[in-house]
Motif scaffolding. Structure first.
Motif, mmCIF file in Angstrom:
data_model
loop_
_atom_site.group_PDB
_atom_site.id
_atom_site.type_symbol
_atom_site.label_atom_id
_atom_site.label_comp_id
_atom_site.label_asym_id
_atom_site.label_seq_id
_atom_site.Cartn_x
_atom_site.Cartn_y
_atom_site.Cartn_z
ATOM 1 N N ILE A 152 0.848 -1.203 0.000
ATOM 2 C CA ILE A 152 0.000 0.000 0.000
ATOM 3 C C ILE A 152 0.879 1.247 0.000
ATOM 4 O O ILE A 152 0.634 2.207 -0.735
ATOM 5 C CB ILE A 152 -0.951 -0.005 1.220
ATOM 6 N N ASP A 153 1.917 1.188 0.805
ATOM 7 C CA ASP A 153 2.830 2.322 0.907
ATOM 8 C C ASP A 153 3.494 2.629 -0.446
ATOM 9 O O ASP A 153 3.611 3.769 -0.866
ATOM 10 C CB ASP A 153 3.894 1.951 1.958
ATOM 11 N N LYS A 154 3.899 1.575 -1.127
ATOM 12 C CA LYS A 154 4.601 1.742 -2.409
ATOM 13 C C LYS A 154 3.668 2.176 -3.529
ATOM 14 O O LYS A 154 4.027 2.956 -4.397
ATOM 15 C CB LYS A 154 5.252 0.408 -2.843
ATOM 16 N N THR A 155 2.454 1.595 -3.551
ATOM 17 C CA THR A 155 1.588 1.767 -4.729
ATOM 18 C C THR A 155 0.405 2.697 -4.473
ATOM 19 O O THR A 155 -0.260 3.115 -5.421
ATOM 20 C CB THR A 155 1.008 0.408 -5.186
ATOM 21 N N ASN A 156 0.115 2.938 -3.211
ATOM 22 C CA ASN A 156 -1.055 3.732 -2.848
ATOM 23 C C ASN A 156 -2.352 3.084 -3.331
ATOM 24 O O ASN A 156 -3.328 3.772 -3.608
ATOM 25 C CB ASN A 156 -0.922 5.147 -3.427
ATOM 26 N N ARG A 157 -2.333 1.798 -3.480
ATOM 27 C CA ARG A 157 -3.513 1.075 -3.966
ATOM 28 C C ARG A 157 -4.202 0.360 -2.802
ATOM 29 O O ARG A 157 -3.535 -0.189 -1.918
ATOM 30 C CB ARG A 157 -3.109 0.013 -5.012
ATOM 31 N N ARG A 158 -5.513 0.338 -2.866
ATOM 32 C CA ARG A 158 -6.295 -0.374 -1.866
ATOM 33 C C ARG A 158 -6.202 -1.884 -2.109
ATOM 34 O O ARG A 158 -6.285 -2.322 -3.261
ATOM 35 C CB ARG A 158 -7.746 0.093 -2.010
ATOM 36 N N ILE A 159 -6.033 -2.625 -1.059
ATOM 37 C CA ILE A 159 -5.933 -4.091 -1.220
ATOM 38 C C ILE A 159 -7.298 -4.737 -1.008
ATOM 39 O O ILE A 159 -8.094 -4.272 -0.184
ATOM 40 C CB ILE A 159 -4.895 -4.658 -0.222
ATOM 41 N N THR A 160 -7.559 -5.764 -1.785
ATOM 42 C CA THR A 160 -8.786 -6.531 -1.574
ATOM 43 C C THR A 160 -8.441 -7.783 -0.770
ATOM 44 O O THR A 160 -7.468 -8.471 -1.087
ATOM 45 C CB THR A 160 -9.395 -6.964 -2.929
ATOM 46 N N PHE A 161 -9.192 -8.032 0.263
ATOM 47 C CA PHE A 161 -9.030 -9.294 0.994
ATOM 48 C C PHE A 161 -10.199 -10.205 0.634
ATOM 49 O O PHE A 161 -11.361 -9.817 0.793
ATOM 50 C CB PHE A 161 -8.968 -9.055 2.510
ATOM 51 N N GLU A 162 -9.851 -11.369 0.124
ATOM 52 C CA GLU A 162 -10.886 -12.347 -0.231
ATOM 53 C C GLU A 162 -11.139 -13.223 0.996
ATOM 54 O O GLU A 162 -10.187 -13.725 1.614
ATOM 55 C CB GLU A 162 -10.395 -13.269 -1.374
ATOM 56 N N TYR A 163 -12.384 -13.387 1.313
ATOM 57 C CA TYR A 163 -12.721 -14.198 2.480
ATOM 58 C C TYR A 163 -13.860 -15.145 2.095
ATOM 59 O O TYR A 163 -15.011 -14.732 1.961
ATOM 60 C CB TYR A 163 -13.123 -13.273 3.641
ATOM 61 N N SER A 164 -13.513 -16.410 1.875
ATOM 62 C CA SER A 164 -14.538 -17.404 1.539
ATOM 63 C C SER A 164 -15.234 -17.836 2.811
ATOM 64 O O SER A 164 -14.580 -18.244 3.781
ATOM 65 C CB SER A 164 -13.895 -18.643 0.899
ATOM 66 N N LEU A 165 -16.527 -17.733 2.790
ATOM 67 C CA LEU A 165 -17.277 -18.106 3.986
ATOM 68 C C LEU A 165 -17.649 -19.586 3.921
ATOM 69 O O LEU A 165 -18.317 -20.030 2.985
ATOM 70 C CB LEU A 165 -18.539 -17.251 4.077
#
Ligand code: SF4
Length: 344
Positions: A243-256
């Motif tokens: 995030i620091d390097k790219t300033n991009r939001r990360i998506t967290f995948e969470y399989s329920l």
């Protein structure tokens, strides 16, 4: 034989020049290919002598469709054969904002996630950058429409095939080719920590998606063997760096998964893990596969889980289930095809 889909325009130009041809022919040939014309005979402005040379020296590695299914919601699932006969899957989803393709990056996968059919036979080989491009070109020809978004989320772990994936990202983004912007590309990983740092240093503007699926190492180890190698703390540190390097939001995948990671307490623990992180959570009702005992969470539990995350200020959405009537989950189609073929 070299695959033209593996080459940048400059690389192809150099190849042609080294064979005594004019460099500008490279762009003419690429224009045809990226317009969906793959047979040299149909490339009208290419002299016959060059066509013959191309036939002898270069292939256009478009995979062949073995099976094609269309879901009630328009999702298409393709089982395709690569040149060596290996089978992979790709899924085309139609959204209001454009067509999205989910491509495979390896034949099979060695990561062993318990909820995934792609890994049941291990990894067979890496997919080349050209074969990744080929999946998109094939899909565009089938649809008769442009693909505008790509997710690297089919079979395989993209960061386990790092160099080919990096070359693919260059090719898919090129103006002379598919010209798909990096912001329209999502790379999903189960969390190979050193490679996340390496990816961050490439300073790309793709979306990184982390298949998290559990908030504690103990729970994660139950469903993802990679968790024995890298802890969630190490993954979160790598994400902070990304995030620091790219300033991009990360998506967290969470399989329920019903009864495994879908309780209210699980949601609260996930919210506390992600507090303050520039992120979005994608909640995925797990796809049931017949070889595994995992079952889908109830609609009420999924809604409650999402609501708890949101109440803690974490952005979350439930992934729309697309193509569930056509075995669209990762690896299922290939597996059932191979089983049927082997039993005949
Ligand atoms: S979920 Fe992805 S990383 Fe895990 S086994 Fe399946 S293809 Fe591999």
């Amino acid at each position: 034989m070299k695959d033209l889909l593996d080459l940048t325009l400059d690389e192809f130009k150099s190849e042609l020049i080294s064979q005594g041809e004019s460099g500008f022919r490279a762009k003419q040939v690429f224009d045809w290919i990226y317009k969906g014309v793959f047979d040299y005979n149909d490339m009208k402005n290419i002299p016959q002598a060059l066509k013959d040379k191309l036939k002898d020296g270069f292939k256009v590695g478009i995979p062949k469709v073995v099976e094609e299914y269309t879901s009630n919601d328009g999702t298409k699932k393709l089982l395709v054969s690569l040149e060596d006969g290996n089978l992979i899957e790709c899924v085309i989803m139609k959204y209001i904002h454009g067509n999205t393709i989910c491509i495979s990056t390896q034949v099979g996968c060695r990561m062993g996630c318990k909820f995934c059919a792609s890994t049941l036979g291990g990894v067979i080989r890496n997919i080349t950058s050209g074969e990744m491009i080929g999946q998109i070109l094939l899909a565009q020809n089938i649809l008769g429409e442009r693909i505008s978004n790509v997710v690297l989320m089919g079979s395989g772990e993209p960061l386990d095939n790092f160099d080919n994936v990096m070359k693919f990202l260059e090719l898919v983004n090129a103006e002379y080719g598919l010209n798909i912007g990096q912001r329209h590309i999502t790379l999903s990983t189960c969390g190979i920590v050193p490679k996340i740092y390496e990816l961050a240093d490439k300073d790309l503007s793709i979306t990184l998606a982390i298949s998290l699926h559990a908030f504690s190492d103990e729970k994660r180890r139950e469903i993802m063997p990679i968790a024995n190698k890298y802890s969630i703390k190490e993954i979160m540190d790598a994400c902070a760096y990304y995030i620091d390097k790219t300033n991009r939001r990360i998506t967290f995948e969470y399989s329920l998964v019903k009864g495994v990671n879908d309780s209210k307490e699980d949601a609260k623990a996930l919210a506390s893990l992600l507090r303050g992180v520039l992120c979005h959570v994608n909640l995925i009702p797990v796809n049931e596969i017949k070889e595994k005992e995992y079952r889908k969470s109830s609609k009420e539990d999924i809604k409650a889980f999402e609501a708890i995350l949101k109440s803690h200020g974490i952005e979350a959405t439930v992934r729309r289930e697309m193509g569930s009537d056509i075995n669209a989950a990762c690896g299922q189609l290939r597996r059932s095809y191979l089983e049927t073929r082997n039993s005949n």
